[in-house]
Design an enzyme around this catalytic site. Structure first.
Site, PDB file in Angstrom:
ATOM      1  NE  ARG A   1      12.749   1.387 -12.575  1.00 31.00           N
ATOM      2  CZ  ARG A   1      12.331   1.365 -11.315  1.00 31.00           C
ATOM      3  NH1 ARG A   1      13.198   1.351 -10.311  1.00 31.00           N
ATOM      4  NH2 ARG A   1      11.040   1.383 -11.043  1.00 31.00           N
TER       5      ARG A   1
ATOM      6  CB  SER B   1       0.519   4.302  -2.183  1.00 30.75           C
ATOM      7  OG  SER B   1       1.097   5.549  -2.507  1.00 30.75           O
ATOM      8  N   GLY B   2       3.866   3.585  -2.012  1.00 34.98           N
ATOM      9  CA  GLY B   2       5.071   3.196  -2.737  1.00 34.98           C
ATOM     10  C   GLY B   2       5.488   1.767  -2.445  1.00 34.98           C
TER      11      GLY B   2
ATOM     12  CG  HIS C   1       7.844   8.869  -2.844  1.00 41.40           C
ATOM     13  ND1 HIS C   1       6.899   8.249  -2.058  1.00 41.40           N
ATOM     14  CD2 HIS C   1       8.357   7.896  -3.651  1.00 41.40           C
ATOM     15  CE1 HIS C   1       6.831   6.962  -2.375  1.00 41.40           C
ATOM     16  NE2 HIS C   1       7.702   6.726  -3.337  1.00 41.40           N
TER      17      HIS C   1
ATOM     18  CB  CYS D   1       8.212   6.372  -7.330  1.00 44.22           C
ATOM     19  SG  CYS D   1       8.623   5.166  -6.063  1.00 44.22           S
TER      20      CYS D   1
HETATM   21  P1  NAP Z   1       1.568  -4.438  -5.737  1.00 42.93           P
HETATM   22  O1  NAP Z   1       0.458  -3.584  -5.243  1.00 42.93           O
HETATM   23  O2  NAP Z   1       2.151  -5.432  -4.801  1.00 42.93           O
HETATM   24  O3  NAP Z   1       1.073  -5.203  -7.075  1.00 42.93           O
HETATM   25  C1  NAP Z   1       1.827  -6.232  -7.653  1.00 42.93           C
HETATM   26  C2  NAP Z   1       1.125  -6.796  -8.885  1.00 42.93           C
HETATM   27  O4  NAP Z   1       1.932  -7.880  -9.404  1.00 42.93           O
HETATM   28  C3  NAP Z   1      -0.269  -7.356  -8.616  1.00 42.93           C
HETATM   29  O5  NAP Z   1      -1.108  -7.070  -9.712  1.00 42.93           O
HETATM   30  C4  NAP Z   1      -0.027  -8.869  -8.541  1.00 42.93           C
HETATM   31  O6  NAP Z   1      -1.149  -9.657  -8.936  1.00 42.93           O
HETATM   32  C5  NAP Z   1       1.073  -9.014  -9.587  1.00 42.93           C
HETATM   33  N1  NAP Z   1       1.815 -10.271  -9.361  1.00 42.93           N
HETATM   34  C6  NAP Z   1       2.446 -10.678  -8.235  1.00 42.93           C
HETATM   35  N2  NAP Z   1       2.987 -11.913  -8.399  1.00 42.93           N
HETATM   36  C7  NAP Z   1       2.664 -12.300  -9.665  1.00 42.93           C
HETATM   37  C8  NAP Z   1       2.918 -13.468 -10.443  1.00 42.93           C
HETATM   38  N3  NAP Z   1       3.598 -14.519  -9.940  1.00 42.93           N
HETATM   39  N4  NAP Z   1       2.446 -13.504 -11.710  1.00 42.93           N
HETATM   40  C9  NAP Z   1       1.765 -12.467 -12.226  1.00 42.93           C
HETATM   41  N5  NAP Z   1       1.471 -11.330 -11.545  1.00 42.93           N
HETATM   42  C10 NAP Z   1       1.927 -11.241 -10.277  1.00 42.93           C
HETATM   43  O7  NAP Z   1       2.805  -3.564  -6.222  1.00 42.93           O
HETATM   44  P2  NAP Z   1       2.815  -2.075  -6.847  1.00 42.93           P
HETATM   45  O8  NAP Z   1       3.128  -1.085  -5.815  1.00 42.93           O
HETATM   46  O9  NAP Z   1       1.610  -1.894  -7.695  1.00 42.93           O
HETATM   47  O10 NAP Z   1       4.118  -2.139  -7.774  1.00 42.93           O
HETATM   48  C11 NAP Z   1       4.118  -2.769  -9.039  1.00 42.93           C
HETATM   49  C12 NAP Z   1       5.491  -2.582  -9.690  1.00 42.93           C
HETATM   50  O11 NAP Z   1       5.719  -1.185  -9.892  1.00 42.93           O
HETATM   51  C13 NAP Z   1       6.649  -3.081  -8.824  1.00 42.93           C
HETATM   52  O12 NAP Z   1       7.646  -3.624  -9.648  1.00 42.93           O
HETATM   53  C14 NAP Z   1       7.132  -1.808  -8.120  1.00 42.93           C
HETATM   54  O13 NAP Z   1       8.463  -1.867  -7.711  1.00 42.93           O
HETATM   55  C15 NAP Z   1       6.918  -0.772  -9.219  1.00 42.93           C
HETATM   56  N6  NAP Z   1       6.718   0.617  -8.750  1.00 42.93           N
HETATM   57  C16 NAP Z   1       5.830   0.876  -7.751  1.00 42.93           C
HETATM   58  C17 NAP Z   1       5.614   2.200  -7.366  1.00 42.93           C
HETATM   59  C18 NAP Z   1       4.646   2.577  -6.282  1.00 42.93           C
HETATM   60  O14 NAP Z   1       4.568   3.777  -5.940  1.00 42.93           O
HETATM   61  N7  NAP Z   1       3.891   1.634  -5.720  1.00 42.93           N
HETATM   62  C19 NAP Z   1       6.303   3.218  -8.005  1.00 42.93           C
HETATM   63  C20 NAP Z   1       7.187   2.917  -9.023  1.00 42.93           C
HETATM   64  C21 NAP Z   1       7.373   1.607  -9.400  1.00 42.93           C
HETATM   65  P3  NAP Z   1      -2.129 -10.351  -7.831  1.00 42.93           P
HETATM   66  O15 NAP Z   1      -2.950  -9.249  -7.253  1.00 42.93           O
HETATM   67  O16 NAP Z   1      -2.944 -11.284  -8.646  1.00 42.93           O
HETATM   68  O17 NAP Z   1      -1.250 -11.028  -6.824  1.00 42.93           O
END
Ligand code: NAP
Length: 350
Positions: A111, A180-181, A243, A150
Site C-alpha cells: 500500500r 470479521s476484520g 467498523h 478497512c
Molecule cells: P483470512 O480469513 O485469514 O484468509 C487468509 C487467506 O490467505 C486464506 O484464503 C488462506 O488460505 C490464504 N493463505 C494463508 N497462507 C497462505 C499461503 N502460505 N499461501 C497461499 N495462501 C495463503 O484473512 P482475511 O480477513 O480474509 O484477510 C485477507 C487479506 O485482506 C489480509 O491481507 C487482510 O489484512 C486484508 N484485509 C482484511 C479485511 C477484513 O475485514 N477481514 C479488510 C481489509 C483488508 P487457506 O484457507 O488455504 O489457509
C-alpha cells in the site's frame, strides 16, 4: 463484450469468500480461478468450503466446482484479486505482477510503496497513473494496485467532502472494529466475549499514514502526501461485521453544521466513471441521534457506503461525528472489485 477472466487469491478466507460472492454475475468480470494455500489446493471449492462458508447467502454456483489451485502465477486469468494473508501477499503478488497479471490487492504489503496506487476511486482515481512508473521502474509486464485498510477507507470517504469544501487540518479517530476484520477464525471467543481489546496489530499506523497518501496530489514523480495530521486509536469489539469510528476534525475554515451535512449529502464524485459497483451515495448521512449502528446500517448501498451520523460541535477540534462501514465489502472485497473496474475504464485491462 467478452468478460475479463479473474482469479481470486486467498479465496477461502473472509475477504476471499466475500469476493467470490460479490463478483457473482458481474457484467465485466468472470471468475475462472480460485486459489489459496497448499492446505486447500487440489479440492473443489464447494468441498473445501463445506464448513467454512461464512456468508448468509448461498455459495454462487460458478464457484462450487472450481478446483482450488495454489497461488502460483500460472493461473488461467488476466486479472487477480488478492485476499491473501499479509505473511505471503508481498512475494506472491509481486510474482503475479512480474508474470504479466494485473493485481488488485486487499493486503497491506504494497500500500505505501511510492510507485503503487492506493486507490479509492471516488477520491483519487487519477493515482492509477502511478502504474506507468511502477512498470517502468520494476520492469514488470503486469502491475499491483491496492485498496486501503478497512477503517481508513470509510474514514477517508467521510472526510473527502469536508476536505474538498472546507479543508482539513487535524483528525482524531477512535475505532471500534468488527471481528470479521481479523479474518477467520480470527479472535478467540475467550478473548472477545464480554470484552473490548484496545490493540490491533499495526492498525493505528495504517489509519494514520494511508490517508496522507490517498489525499496526496499526483505528479509524474509520485504522490506528494497531504499535509493534515491524523491520530488514531483502534479497538476490537464483539461485533460481527462493520467498523464504527468516532471522528473529530479541525477544519481550515469556520462552517455551520448545516453546510457540513449538505457536503456529505451532495458527495457523488465518480458517477461519470460508470463503475458498476459504485454506490449511488458513497456517503450516507443519518439524522437520528442513535445511528449509525452496525446491526442496522452496515448494509446500506449494498455495503458499499460509509454511513455517517451524530454530527455535533467538538470543544477541542471543530466538529465530531460517527462513521460506520462494512469492513468486508466496502472495506475490502467491494473495494478491490471497484478498483478493478477503475482499471478497466482507464484502459489498464485492455
Ligand atoms: P483470512 O480469513 O485469514 O484468509 C487468509 C487467506 O490467505 C486464506 O484464503 C488462506 O488460505 C490464504 N493463505 C494463508 N497462507 C497462505 C499461503 N502460505 N499461501 C497461499 N495462501 C495463503 O484473512 P482475511 O480477513 O480474509 O484477510 C485477507 C487479506 O485482506 C489480509 O491481507 C487482510 O489484512 C486484508 N484485509 C482484511 C479485511 C477484513 O475485514 N477481514 C479488510 C481489509 C483488508 P487457506 O484457507 O488455504 O489457509
Amino acid at each position: 463484450m467478452a468478460r475479463i477472466s479473474v482469479g481470486i487469491l486467498g479465496a477461502t478466507g473472509m475477504v476471499g469468500q466475500t469476493l467470490v460472492q460479490q463478483i457473482d454475475k458481474h457484467p465485466w468480470f468472470k471468475v475462472t480461478e480460485l486459489a489459496a494455500s497448499d492446505k486447500s489446493a487440489g479440492e473443489r471449492y464447494g468441498e473445501v468450503m463445506k464448513n467454512r462458508w461464512n456468508i448468509s447467502s448461498a455459495m454462487p454456483d460458478y464457484a462450487r466446482d472450481l478446483v482450488v489451485k495454489e497461488c502460483r502465477p500460472n493461473l488461467d486469468c488476466d486479472l487477480v484479486l488478492s485476499a491473501l494473508d499479509s505473511s505471503v501477499a508481498k512475494e506472491v503478488e509481486e510474482d503475479f505482477a512480474k508474470s504479466g497479471y494485473a493485481v488488485s490487492s486487499n493486503a497491506k504489503n504494497h500500500r505505501m510503496d511510492p510507485d503503487v496506487p492506493l486507490l479509492i476511486p471516488e477520491i483519487n482515481a487519477g493515482h492509477v497513473e502511478l502504474i506507468k512508473k511502477q512498470q517502468k521502474q520494476r520492469g514488470w509486464k503486469g502491475f499491483i494496485v491496492t485498496d486501503p485498510n478497512c477503517s481508513t477507507i470509510h474514514m477517508c470517504l467521510a472526510l473527502k467532502p469536508l476536505l474538498d469544501s472546507f479543508g482539513i487540518e487535524k483528525v482524531m479517530v477512535t475505532t471500534m472494529q468488527a471481528l470479521s476484520g481479523a479474518g477467520y477464525p480470527g479472535v478467540s471467543s475467550m478473548d472477545i466475549v464480554d470484552n473490548v481489546i484496545p490493540f490491533i496489530y499495526d492498525e493505528e499506523e495504517k489509519v494514520e499514514t494511508e490517508p496522507l497518501k490517498i489525499f496526496g496530489s499526483f505528479s509524474k514523480d509520485g504522490i506528494n502526501p497531504a499535509g493534515m495530521k491524523v491520530s488514531a486509536q483502534c479497538n476490537r469489539v464483539a461485533v460481527r461485521h462493520g467498523h464504527t469510528e468516532c471522528v473529530s476534525v479541525k477544519l481550515s475554515k469556520k462552517v455551520s453544521e448545516k453546510e457540513i451535512i449538505k457536503s456529505f449529502e451532495e458527495f457523488a464524485p465518480n458517477m461519470s466513471l460508470g463503475l458498476p459497483s459504485s454506490p449511488k451515495h458513497p456517503v450516507v448521512y443519518l439524522e437520528n441521534d442513535n445511528r449509525p449502528q452496525p446491526k442496522l446500517d452496515v448494509n446500506l448501498e449494498n455495503g458499499m457506503a460509509s454511513v455517517v451520523g451524530r454530527l455535533r460541535a467538538c470543544s477541542i477540534l471543530d466538529y465530531k461525528f460517527v462513521v460506520l462501514g462494512h469492513n468486508l465489502i466496502r472495506g475490502a472485497a467491494g473495494a478491490a472489485i471497484l478498483n478493478a473496474e477503475l482499471l478497466k475504464v482507464k484502459g489498464y485491462l485492455d
